[in-house]
Scaffold this motif. Structure first.
Motif, PDB file in Angstrom:
ATOM      1  N   ASP A 248       0.857  -1.078  -0.041  1.00  0.00           N
ATOM      2  CA  ASP A 248       0.045   0.052  -0.008  1.00  0.00           C
ATOM      3  C   ASP A 248       0.862   1.294   0.146  1.00  0.00           C
ATOM      4  O   ASP A 248       1.156   1.890   0.952  1.00  0.00           O
ATOM      5  CB  ASP A 248      -1.147   0.112   1.095  1.00  0.00           C
ATOM      6  CG  ASP A 248      -2.047   1.035   1.281  1.00  0.00           C
ATOM      7  OD1 ASP A 248      -2.081   1.793   0.056  1.00  0.00           O
ATOM      8  OD2 ASP A 248      -2.446   1.365   2.306  1.00  0.00           O
ATOM      9  N   ILE A 249       1.345   1.529  -0.985  1.00  0.00           N
ATOM     10  CA  ILE A 249       2.353   2.711  -1.180  1.00  0.00           C
ATOM     11  C   ILE A 249       2.022   3.253  -2.414  1.00  0.00           C
ATOM     12  O   ILE A 249       1.834   2.942  -3.648  1.00  0.00           O
ATOM     13  CB  ILE A 249       3.928   2.004  -1.696  1.00  0.00           C
ATOM     14  CG1 ILE A 249       4.323   1.326  -0.352  1.00  0.00           C
ATOM     15  CG2 ILE A 249       4.847   3.127  -2.125  1.00  0.00           C
ATOM     16  CD1 ILE A 249       4.898   2.271   0.763  1.00  0.00           C
ATOM     17  N   GLU A 250       1.763   4.929  -2.312  1.00  0.00           N
ATOM     18  CA  GLU A 250       1.781   5.800  -3.453  1.00  0.00           C
ATOM     19  C   GLU A 250       2.750   6.663  -3.359  1.00  0.00           C
ATOM     20  O   GLU A 250       3.221   7.498  -2.758  1.00  0.00           O
ATOM     21  CB  GLU A 250       0.466   6.700  -2.586  1.00  0.00           C
ATOM     22  CG  GLU A 250       0.056   7.733  -3.929  1.00  0.00           C
ATOM     23  CD  GLU A 250      -1.052   8.713  -3.556  1.00  0.00           C
ATOM     24  OE1 GLU A 250      -1.397   9.705  -4.172  1.00  0.00           O
ATOM     25  OE2 GLU A 250      -1.481   8.572  -2.278  1.00  0.00           O
ATOM     26  N   LEU A 251       3.346   6.405  -4.574  1.00  0.00           N
ATOM     27  CA  LEU A 251       4.687   6.979  -5.140  1.00  0.00           C
ATOM     28  C   LEU A 251       4.371   8.296  -5.786  1.00  0.00           C
ATOM     29  O   LEU A 251       3.322   8.426  -6.625  1.00  0.00           O
ATOM     30  CB  LEU A 251       5.556   6.157  -5.930  1.00  0.00           C
ATOM     31  CG  LEU A 251       6.034   4.730  -5.078  1.00  0.00           C
ATOM     32  CD1 LEU A 251       6.946   3.994  -6.267  1.00  0.00           C
ATOM     33  CD2 LEU A 251       6.935   5.005  -4.154  1.00  0.00           C
ATOM     34  N   VAL A 252       5.077   9.247  -5.704  1.00  0.00           N
ATOM     35  CA  VAL A 252       5.181  10.529  -6.207  1.00  0.00           C
ATOM     36  C   VAL A 252       6.251  10.954  -6.842  1.00  0.00           C
ATOM     37  O   VAL A 252       7.372  10.819  -6.139  1.00  0.00           O
ATOM     38  CB  VAL A 252       4.441  11.695  -5.341  1.00  0.00           C
ATOM     39  CG1 VAL A 252       3.063  11.167  -5.068  1.00  0.00           C
ATOM     40  CG2 VAL A 252       5.324  11.780  -4.266  1.00  0.00           C
ATOM     41  N   LYS A 253       6.472  11.668  -7.758  1.00  0.00           N
ATOM     42  CA  LYS A 253       7.776  12.262  -8.619  1.00  0.00           C
ATOM     43  C   LYS A 253       7.870  13.395  -7.981  1.00  0.00           C
ATOM     44  O   LYS A 253       7.011  14.529  -8.004  1.00  0.00           O
ATOM     45  CB  LYS A 253       7.502  12.280 -10.122  1.00  0.00           C
ATOM     46  CG  LYS A 253       8.645  12.854 -10.660  1.00  0.00           C
ATOM     47  CD  LYS A 253       8.806  12.863 -11.946  1.00  0.00           C
ATOM     48  CE  LYS A 253      10.062  13.243 -12.907  1.00  0.00           C
ATOM     49  NZ  LYS A 253       9.898  13.184 -14.383  1.00  0.00           N
ATOM     50  N   LEU A 254       9.014  13.983  -7.403  1.00  0.00           N
ATOM     51  CA  LEU A 254       9.399  15.115  -6.751  1.00  0.00           C
ATOM     52  C   LEU A 254      10.308  15.734  -7.424  1.00  0.00           C
ATOM     53  O   LEU A 254      10.935  15.578  -8.718  1.00  0.00           O
ATOM     54  CB  LEU A 254      10.236  14.738  -5.478  1.00  0.00           C
ATOM     55  CG  LEU A 254       9.631  14.160  -4.458  1.00  0.00           C
ATOM     56  CD1 LEU A 254      10.241  13.742  -3.194  1.00  0.00           C
ATOM     57  CD2 LEU A 254       8.158  14.619  -4.044  1.00  0.00           C
TER      58      LEU A 254
END
Length: 254
Positions: A248-254
């Motif tokens: 349950d991981i929500e990855l985002v580009k920084l």
């Protein structure tokens, strides 16, 4: 073994702290011997945080003096039901992850100091201890992943909803930092309800990557192993330019 508060400048420079945004919270740094905490809170918590660090370090040092294997063992040790809660939690985390109890020490200290500050009335708390983070927020936030020299370092983050807090986000590395790891991962980041569990499992999964056997194979091996630990929410593994995630991981580009 005495407990000595010290000036922050006397310890190692932690450059990743310069990219942290406190979002209007009060920043505090608490250093006692090897413990070096970076804390954000909705109020000034320096005095209380210092007292909490001294309390839990004293419990750890007292237990180690009586049980030296607690400090040195790389294997799980039996649970001692009469030990202080922080000791029991570290022992259980080591048992669950298949590592020694000290693999959970940074996460455990962050968690117990954080929960202690919440008990004292703080509503918004972030406690970072060598890359292991206890979060108690009432708003969504993003944790940036520091992965050493990997091109993905600081370019990937994990978004955490306020409904999933408190929680722990812990990172183990075989290429950076002073923590013991037998793997080549630039970072293994674990999210769990318990910061102690996240810390211990991050160490175990970092070991799974394997010294000299990283790359896709190592990342896949660590992610496969992650499925054995139901107490964690998810994992992100970075090895140079290769990244993998599970859970349950929500990855985002920084």
């Amino acid at each position: 073994m005495g407990i000595r508060p010290r000036k922050p400048e006397s310890y190692v420079t932690r450059d990743y702290r310069h990219v942290v945004s406190g979002d209007g919270l009060v920043a505090t740094r608490v250093c006692v011997d090897e413990t070096d905490l970076h804390i954000f809170a909705d109020r000034d918590v320096e005095k209380v945080a210092q007292e909490l660090v001294v309390r839990y370090r004293l419990q750890l040092e007292t237990h180690i003096a009586k049980n030296p294997l607690f400090l040195s063992s790389l294997e799980p040790l039996p649970l001692i039901h009469v030990a202080p809660p922080i000791i029991r939690e570290m022992l259980q985390a080591g048992i669950d992850a298949g590592v020694g109890p000290m693999a959970a020490v940074a996460g455990a200290v962050a968690r117990y100091v954080g929960m202690g500050l919440v008990a004292e009335g703080a509503r918004e708390i972030i406690v970072e201890n060598g890359g292991d983070i206890f979060l108690h927020r009432h708003k969504d936030c993003t944790v940036s992943i520091f992965a050493g020299q990997s091109p993905l370092s600081y370019n990937v983050g994990i978004r955490l909803g306020s409904d999933k807090m408190p929680c722990g986000v812990c990172t183990s590395s075989g290429t950076i930092g002073h923590s013991l790891s037998f793997g080549d991962a630039d970072s293994v980041t674990v999210v769990a309800d318990s910061t102690s569990v996240a810390d211990a499992v991050a160490t175990r999964l970092g070991n799974e990557v394997g010294r000299g056997r990283g790359g896709k194979e190592g990342v896949s091996r660590a992610l496969e192993c992650a499925g054995r630990f139901p107490a964690i929410r998810g994992v992100v593994v970075i090895c140079n330019e290769i990244m993998g995630a599970v859970g349950d991981i929500e990855l985002v580009k920084l």
